[in-house]
Design a protein around this motif. Sequence first.
Motif, PDB file in Angstrom:
ATOM      1  N   GLY A   1      40.559  36.831  52.878  1.00 36.36           N
ATOM      2  CA  GLY A   1      39.755  36.935  51.660  1.00 36.36           C
ATOM      3  C   GLY A   1      40.482  37.643  50.536  1.00 36.36           C
ATOM      4  N   ILE A   2      39.846  37.623  49.356  1.00 40.43           N
ATOM      5  CA  ILE A   2      40.401  38.311  48.188  1.00 40.43           C
ATOM      6  C   ILE A   2      39.241  38.982  47.455  1.00 40.43           C
ATOM      7  CG2 ILE A   2      40.319  36.213  46.769  1.00 40.43           C
ATOM      8  CD1 ILE A   2      42.900  37.205  45.437  1.00 40.43           C
ATOM      9  N   VAL A   3      39.496  40.183  46.952  1.00 41.81           N
ATOM     10  CA  VAL A   3      38.474  40.930  46.226  1.00 41.81           C
ATOM     11  C   VAL A   3      39.077  41.380  44.908  1.00 41.81           C
ATOM     12  CG1 VAL A   3      36.929  42.920  46.282  1.00 41.81           C
ATOM     13  CG2 VAL A   3      37.512  41.763  48.402  1.00 41.81           C
ATOM     14  N   SER A   4      38.404  41.021  43.807  1.00 43.19           N
ATOM     15  CA  SER A   4      38.936  41.370  42.488  1.00 43.19           C
ATOM     16  C   SER A   4      38.217  42.611  41.941  1.00 43.19           C
ATOM     17  CB  SER A   4      38.728  40.209  41.524  1.00 43.19           C
ATOM     18  OG  SER A   4      37.361  40.134  41.151  1.00 43.19           O
ATOM     19  N   ARG A   5      38.720  43.082  40.807  1.00 43.30           N
ATOM     20  CA  ARG A   5      38.095  44.237  40.144  1.00 43.30           C
ATOM     21  C   ARG A   5      36.614  43.992  39.876  1.00 43.30           C
ATOM     22  NH1 ARG A   5      42.940  46.077  36.459  1.00 43.30           N
ATOM     23  NH2 ARG A   5      43.139  43.850  36.192  1.00 43.30           N
ATOM     24  N   LYS A   6      36.324  42.783  39.357  1.00 41.47           N
ATOM     25  CA  LYS A   6      34.925  42.497  38.999  1.00 41.47           C
ATOM     26  C   LYS A   6      34.036  42.404  40.236  1.00 41.47           C
ATOM     27  CE  LYS A   6      35.502  39.989  35.194  1.00 41.47           C
ATOM     28  NZ  LYS A   6      35.718  38.605  34.792  1.00 41.47           N
ATOM     29  N   ASP A   7      34.598  41.869  41.336  1.00 43.50           N
ATOM     30  CA  ASP A   7      33.826  41.824  42.595  1.00 43.50           C
ATOM     31  C   ASP A   7      33.404  43.239  42.977  1.00 43.50           C
ATOM     32  OD1 ASP A   7      34.270  39.058  42.890  1.00 43.50           O
ATOM     33  OD2 ASP A   7      36.111  39.372  44.051  1.00 43.50           O
ATOM     34  N   LEU A   8      34.352  44.174  42.836  1.00 37.83           N
ATOM     35  CA  LEU A   8      34.077  45.562  43.241  1.00 37.83           C
ATOM     36  C   LEU A   8      33.105  46.232  42.280  1.00 37.83           C
ATOM     37  CD1 LEU A   8      37.668  46.588  44.375  1.00 37.83           C
ATOM     38  CD2 LEU A   8      35.678  46.198  45.839  1.00 37.83           C
TER      39      LEU A   8
ATOM     40  N   MET B   1      33.768  39.422  49.741  1.00 36.62           N
ATOM     41  CA  MET B   1      35.049  38.797  49.321  1.00 36.62           C
ATOM     42  C   MET B   1      34.915  37.291  49.088  1.00 36.62           C
ATOM     43  SD  MET B   1      37.021  38.939  52.957  1.00 36.62           S
ATOM     44  CE  MET B   1      36.649  37.801  54.294  1.00 36.62           C
ATOM     45  N   THR B   2      35.806  36.770  48.260  1.00 34.04           N
ATOM     46  CA  THR B   2      35.983  35.308  48.167  1.00 34.04           C
ATOM     47  C   THR B   2      36.828  34.950  49.385  1.00 34.04           C
ATOM     48  OG1 THR B   2      35.979  35.389  45.770  1.00 34.04           O
ATOM     49  CG2 THR B   2      36.991  33.458  46.777  1.00 34.04           C
ATOM     50  N   ARG B   3      36.358  33.996  50.162  1.00 32.92           N
ATOM     51  CA  ARG B   3      37.032  33.790  51.451  1.00 32.92           C
ATOM     52  C   ARG B   3      37.731  32.441  51.552  1.00 32.92           C
ATOM     53  NH1 ARG B   3      33.934  35.536  55.276  1.00 32.92           N
ATOM     54  NH2 ARG B   3      32.651  36.769  53.879  1.00 32.92           N
TER      55      ARG B   3
ATOM     56  N   PRO C   1      38.188  28.789  52.938  1.00 36.90           N
ATOM     57  CA  PRO C   1      39.344  28.102  52.327  1.00 36.90           C
ATOM     58  C   PRO C   1      39.267  28.041  50.798  1.00 36.90           C
ATOM     59  CG  PRO C   1      37.749  26.482  53.040  1.00 36.90           C
ATOM     60  CD  PRO C   1      37.128  27.834  53.270  1.00 36.90           C
ATOM     61  N   ASN C   2      38.528  28.971  50.178  1.00 37.52           N
ATOM     62  CA  ASN C   2      38.361  28.877  48.714  1.00 37.52           C
ATOM     63  C   ASN C   2      39.414  29.675  47.944  1.00 37.52           C
ATOM     64  OD1 ASN C   2      36.032  27.337  49.083  1.00 37.52           O
ATOM     65  ND2 ASN C   2      34.794  29.181  49.369  1.00 37.52           N
ATOM     66  N   ILE C   3      40.429  30.158  48.640  1.00 36.50           N
ATOM     67  CA  ILE C   3      41.427  30.981  47.947  1.00 36.50           C
ATOM     68  C   ILE C   3      42.599  30.104  47.495  1.00 36.50           C
ATOM     69  CG2 ILE C   3      42.920  33.004  48.109  1.00 36.50           C
ATOM     70  CD1 ILE C   3      41.097  34.075  50.252  1.00 36.50           C
ATOM     71  N   ILE C   4      42.950  30.282  46.223  1.00 36.69           N
ATOM     72  CA  ILE C   4      44.088  29.552  45.654  1.00 36.69           C
ATOM     73  C   ILE C   4      45.338  30.358  45.991  1.00 36.69           C
ATOM     74  CG2 ILE C   4      45.068  28.562  43.537  1.00 36.69           C
ATOM     75  CD1 ILE C   4      42.200  27.573  44.231  1.00 36.69           C
ATOM     76  N   VAL C   5      46.295  29.720  46.649  1.00 35.37           N
ATOM     77  CA  VAL C   5      47.518  30.429  47.066  1.00 35.37           C
ATOM     78  C   VAL C   5      48.745  29.650  46.590  1.00 35.37           C
ATOM     79  CG1 VAL C   5      46.456  31.371  49.150  1.00 35.37           C
ATOM     80  CG2 VAL C   5      47.631  29.169  49.260  1.00 35.37           C
TER      81      VAL C   5
ATOM     82  N   GLN D   1      41.728  30.120  36.377  1.00 32.83           N
ATOM     83  CA  GLN D   1      41.254  31.329  35.686  1.00 32.83           C
ATOM     84  C   GLN D   1      41.133  32.523  36.616  1.00 32.83           C
ATOM     85  OE1 GLN D   1      37.992  30.681  33.065  1.00 32.83           O
ATOM     86  NE2 GLN D   1      38.799  28.777  32.323  1.00 32.83           N
ATOM     87  N   ILE D   2      42.219  32.775  37.324  1.00 35.41           N
ATOM     88  CA  ILE D   2      42.254  33.926  38.237  1.00 35.41           C
ATOM     89  C   ILE D   2      43.364  34.862  37.765  1.00 35.41           C
ATOM     90  CG2 ILE D   2      41.264  32.928  40.313  1.00 35.41           C
ATOM     91  CD1 ILE D   2      44.061  32.011  41.106  1.00 35.41           C
ATOM     92  N   ASP D   3      43.297  36.112  38.219  1.00 36.76           N
ATOM     93  CA  ASP D   3      44.305  37.093  37.796  1.00 36.76           C
ATOM     94  C   ASP D   3      45.475  37.136  38.764  1.00 36.76           C
ATOM     95  OD1 ASP D   3      42.681  37.676  35.756  1.00 36.76           O
ATOM     96  OD2 ASP D   3      42.150  39.702  36.384  1.00 36.76           O
ATOM     97  N   SER D   4      45.215  36.736  40.005  1.00 37.70           N
ATOM     98  CA  SER D   4      46.268  36.956  40.987  1.00 37.70           C
ATOM     99  C   SER D   4      46.327  35.844  42.036  1.00 37.70           C
ATOM    100  CB  SER D   4      46.034  38.326  41.610  1.00 37.70           C
ATOM    101  OG  SER D   4      45.978  38.265  42.990  1.00 37.70           O
ATOM    102  N   LEU D   5      47.517  35.602  42.468  1.00 40.37           N
ATOM    103  CA  LEU D   5      47.806  34.484  43.369  1.00 40.37           C
ATOM    104  C   LEU D   5      48.481  35.044  44.628  1.00 40.37           C
ATOM    105  CD1 LEU D   5      47.603  31.403  42.966  1.00 40.37           C
ATOM    106  CD2 LEU D   5      49.896  31.481  42.003  1.00 40.37           C
TER     107      LEU D   5
HETATM  108  P1  ADP Z   1      38.391  39.788  37.773  1.00 38.47           P
HETATM  109  O1  ADP Z   1      37.126  39.377  38.481  1.00 38.47           O
HETATM  110  O2  ADP Z   1      38.709  41.249  37.979  1.00 38.47           O
HETATM  111  O3  ADP Z   1      38.444  39.363  36.341  1.00 38.47           O
HETATM  112  P2  ADP Z   1      39.802  37.461  38.785  1.00 38.47           P
HETATM  113  O4  ADP Z   1      39.643  36.679  37.525  1.00 38.47           O
HETATM  114  O5  ADP Z   1      41.098  37.363  39.516  1.00 38.47           O
HETATM  115  O6  ADP Z   1      39.605  39.015  38.521  1.00 38.47           O
HETATM  116  O7  ADP Z   1      38.653  37.078  39.787  1.00 38.47           O
HETATM  117  C1  ADP Z   1      37.535  36.278  39.446  1.00 38.47           C
HETATM  118  C2  ADP Z   1      36.853  35.782  40.721  1.00 38.47           C
HETATM  119  O8  ADP Z   1      37.738  34.878  41.389  1.00 38.47           O
HETATM  120  C3  ADP Z   1      36.523  36.888  41.729  1.00 38.47           C
HETATM  121  O9  ADP Z   1      35.268  36.625  42.320  1.00 38.47           O
HETATM  122  C4  ADP Z   1      37.638  36.787  42.778  1.00 38.47           C
HETATM  123  O10 ADP Z   1      37.185  37.124  44.079  1.00 38.47           O
HETATM  124  C5  ADP Z   1      38.042  35.339  42.693  1.00 38.47           C
HETATM  125  N1  ADP Z   1      39.500  35.160  42.878  1.00 38.47           N
HETATM  126  C6  ADP Z   1      40.492  35.972  42.476  1.00 38.47           C
HETATM  127  N2  ADP Z   1      41.697  35.474  42.827  1.00 38.47           N
HETATM  128  C7  ADP Z   1      41.454  34.317  43.472  1.00 38.47           C
HETATM  129  C8  ADP Z   1      42.292  33.325  44.093  1.00 38.47           C
HETATM  130  N3  ADP Z   1      43.620  33.428  44.117  1.00 38.47           N
HETATM  131  N4  ADP Z   1      41.683  32.259  44.663  1.00 38.47           N
HETATM  132  C9  ADP Z   1      40.324  32.143  44.640  1.00 38.47           C
HETATM  133  N5  ADP Z   1      39.498  33.031  44.080  1.00 38.47           N
HETATM  134  C10 ADP Z   1      40.048  34.111  43.504  1.00 38.47           C
END
Ligand code: ADP
Length: 204
Positions: A120-127, A144-146, A148-152, A170-174
């Motif tokens: 999973g992945i947890v972002s600032r906004k999730d927290l 967490m975002t789990r 198979p929904n994580i972009i890698v 539109q994600i911050d981290s990969l």
């Molecule tokens: P923030 O929420 O702090 O702005 P992100 O834009 O990265 O940071 O995250 C937005 C949402 O996308 C969050 O719910 C997070 O869990 C999810 N997320 C972050 N990175 C990924 C990723 N690589 N793949 C899928 N989901 C992600």
Amino acid sequence: MKLSPRQEEIISIVKNHEPITGDEIASKLGLTKSTLRSDFAVLTMTGILDARQKVGYIYSGLTEKSLLYEAFSEYLVKDIMVQAITVTPDTTVQNAITHLFMYDAGSIYVIDEADHKLAGIVSRKDLLRSAIGQLMDTPLAIIMTRMPNIIVAQPDQTALDAARLISEHQIDSLPIVTADYEILGKVSKTHIVNLLVELSQSEE
Ligand code: ADP
């Protein structure tokens, strides 16, 4: 991609005399057209020069854009990735927030304890959302975002691939993973911006 001095010279001739034929450029350089064949190929393939039949070469004005594009395509994810902050799914929201501050990170990756794979992945906004909802003792497994929904991405993909994934989704981290989803590192928006600045400085 770095241009050779001769390629730079060809660009400058075309800029000043366009449209100009290959033969004319060769004669200005005191060389034969066939000697310049590979230079013409590089300059047209990168889009810097435009070759028009029966007219000659024209400067496209695309130099910087195409060089930046080239450079972004030459850098690999493994050249720009950094270490990722990883925790286990039972970590609480409270502890995850502490990790964010301690390691100055924007997101945290959750690793399955049994097989060490990305879970999973947890972002600032999730927290932030969980903190506002007073879920400080909740385990990350719940929020967490789990998979198979994580972009890698994988280490041998280009920086351009990484930038596109970050932008499209539109994600911050990969997370950067092996074919088996073991974590190798991460690439964030910050690393893409840093690379952009570094490359534009080397163009100046
Ligand atoms: P923030 O929420 O702090 O702005 P992100 O834009 O990265 O940071 O995250 C937005 C949402 O996308 C969050 O719910 C997070 O869990 C999810 N997320 C972050 N990175 C990924 C990723 N690589 N793949 C899928 N989901 C992600």
